[in-house]
Write an enzyme that holds these catalytic residues in place. Structure first.
Site, short mmCIF file in Angstrom:
data_model
loop_
_atom_site.label_atom_id
_atom_site.label_comp_id
_atom_site.label_asym_id
_atom_site.label_seq_id
_atom_site.Cartn_x
_atom_site.Cartn_y
_atom_site.Cartn_z
N VAL A 1 -7.46 1.02 3.10
CA VAL A 1 -6.67 0.02 2.61
C VAL A 1 -5.35 -0.32 3.83
CG1 VAL A 1 -4.68 -0.81 0.94
CG2 VAL A 1 -6.74 0.44 0.30
N GLY B 1 -4.21 3.34 -2.11
CA GLY B 1 -5.49 4.02 -1.32
C GLY B 1 -5.22 4.25 0.04
N GLU C 1 8.67 16.48 15.37
CA GLU C 1 9.35 16.34 14.18
C GLU C 1 8.43 17.40 13.18
OE1 GLU C 1 10.70 12.54 11.44
OE2 GLU C 1 8.57 12.35 12.19
N LYS D 1 0.99 -1.04 0.01
CA LYS D 1 -0.08 0.07 0.06
C LYS D 1 0.90 1.31 0.13
CE LYS D 1 -1.48 2.99 2.76
NZ LYS D 1 -1.41 4.19 1.83
N GLU E 1 9.13 1.64 11.11
CA GLU E 1 10.30 2.58 11.02
C GLU E 1 9.55 4.19 10.95
OE1 GLU E 1 11.96 5.43 9.85
OE2 GLU E 1 11.93 4.53 7.63
N CYS F 1 13.10 11.35 7.89
CA CYS F 1 12.99 11.03 9.45
C CYS F 1 14.38 11.11 9.92
CB CYS F 1 12.29 9.69 9.42
SG CYS F 1 13.05 8.39 8.53
N GLY G 1 -4.90 5.23 3.85
CA GLY G 1 -4.58 4.52 4.94
C GLY G 1 -5.49 4.04 5.91
#
Length: 466
Positions: A205, A200, A372, A169, A244, A278, A202
């Site tokens: 899907v 699609g 972040e 996905k 992650e 990240c 989150g």
């Protein structure tokens, strides 16, 4: 306007059952350039069923056959390298150099995992028992928009090496890139059902992948908040997870550092992918006695970051506004704005370009030092001695990556060993693709890449007796 209305299930390009349309906006021009027809729950279930049906083929495939498939995937992606780069630049608003690096990573991932597979010990002896590392089954791969090709390729390579099958996905924000790399993967000629790709939302899907009992493992790269949601949902069927997640990486400059080398590097690692990484080094820790030197060097070197030349756009208007809000928050909380600030850079009336921004006199408890931002925003924090630098660096919920620079090799290694992060770079940035990648604390669970990554896609089974 381009329409993307195909997903990939069981070796076939099909029209999604889902009928929701998503508009793709070019982040440089702010014009709508494509519509994407998104997959839904039914599409996801079909993909999972196809992957489940193909699993016996993968499970019984020899090491040599899996290595051959990885070679085929490498060759198929490599054959369209230029097109992949051009599509990423146009859709994503990144610089060509970053797109080139991302595509290279995608291409190389298959050969790097092929090398791991060639010598991986799937069977070992423990006393009188055989311990066999077995594939898990259907693996759900949920990938982000900030490096679409690389994440798809590296995760898929590990799935193939392990002998499992994949339901991928990708982010809907990368639908044009996904459509192109899907064509590459199809051309590689793997058995039907081994690779399935459903673009699609989150919460549609991704949620179905998370709860479906036939998914044995999820590998997710994305935000910590979404990672926690996936982890909670995966518990119901005891799925294995590799997560992650986010980071707020510290870049520690020791008091003996050469600033003419360290500051350009600090700006580089802060602004990777326009700060949308990240692993970005967004907290710069400097000794209090060298703060004025650091400020002068930053003012001089910030000119190396040129929007539209080596710094791209934010991915969407929403992301642009998010970064602007963090810059305002930094000012409101009392940080000193050294460079950059709110608004577009000079000369840009359109496009989601953010001014490369540096704050000094930042406390580590400020919002801009703890959260972040995912933009080219650097927080400079001072410390009194090495012990305080280590304490500040570790004073975060994250632990993905860190950086240390200094002239004394023993001292830099001592500091590096005390930083709580999955990777620590000393006096530079290095490419070691086989070493594990992942985080401590809320930066994630598990590791990707190399032998450590492959082990996360396998389960040990002990066979005792004859």
């Amino acid at each position: 306007m381009k329409t993307i209305n195909h997903i990939y299930i069981n070796g076939q390009f099909i029209t999604p059952h889902g009928n929701e349309l998503f508009e793709l906006v070019n982040p440089t021009t702010e014009e709508t350039v494509a519509q994407v027809q998104l997959a839904d729950v039914e599409d996801t279930r079909q993909a999972i069923a196809a992957a489940k049906a193909a699993f016996p083929i993968m499970r019984s495939a020899s090491r040599e056959q899996r290595m051959a498939w990885l070679q085929q995937l490498h060759d198929a992606v490599k054959s369209r390298e230029v097109e992949l780069i051009d599509t990423m630049v146009e859709e994503y608003g990144c610089m060509p150099a970053f797109a080139q690096g991302t595509v290279n990573h995608a291409i190389d991932s298959f050969m790097q995992m092929r090398d791991v597979l060639a010598k991986f010990p799937f069977e070992t002896r423990v006393g009188n028992a055989r311990v066999i590392m077995e594939p898990l089954g259907v693996v759900g791969l949920i990938t982000p928009w900030n490096g679409n090709y690389g994440f798809i390729a590296s995760k898929l390579a590990t799935v193939i090496a392990s002998g499992s099958t994949a339901v991928i996905k990708p982010s809907e924000l990368s639908a044009r890139q996904t459509a192109l790399i899907t064509e590459c993967l199809h051309a590689a000629g793997l058995p039907n059902g081994v690779i399935n790709i459903v673009t699609g939302r989150g919460d549609v899907v991704g949620a179905e992948i998370t709860r479906h009992p036939d998914i044995a493992k999820i590998s997710f790269t994305g935000s910590t908040a979404v990672g926690k949601t996936i982890a909670r949902g995966a518990v119901d069927t005891l799925k294995r997870v590799t997560l992650e997640l986010g980071g707020k990486s510290a870049n520690v400059l020791l008091d003996d550092v050469d600033l003419q080398q360290a500051i350009p590097r600090a700006l580089q690692v802060m602004s990777w992918n326009s700060g949308q990484a990240c692993i970005a080094g967004t907290r710069l820790l400097v000794h209090e006695n060298r703060l004025e030197e650091v400020k002068a060097q930053l003012r001089q070197d910030i000119s190396q970051l040129e929007p539209g030349k080596n710094v791209g756009t934010a991915v969407t208007a929403q992301q642009y506004e998010r970064v602007q809000a963090y810059i305002r928050k930094g000012v409101e909380e009392g940080a000193e704005l050294l460079c950059g600030g709110e608004g577009r850079p000079a000369g840009f009336e359109r496009g989601y370009f953010v001014k490369p921004t540096v704050f000094v006199n930042v406390r580590n408890d400020m919002t801009i030092a703890q959260q972040e931002i995912f933009g080219p925003v650097l927080s400079v924090i001072t410390y009194k001695d090495d012990a305080e630098a280590i304490a500040i660096a570790n004073d975060t919920v994250y632990g993905l990556q860190a950086y240390v620079s200094g002239k004394d090799a023993q001292r830099t290694q001592t500091v590096a060993s005390q930083l709580i992060a999955g990777r620590v770079f000393v006096n530079g940035v290095y490419n070691e693709p086989q070493v594990p990648f992942g985080g401590f604390k809320q930066s994630g669970i598990g590791r990707e890449f190399g032998t450590f990554g492959l082990e996360g896609y396998l389960e040990p089974k002990a066979i005792m007796g004859q």
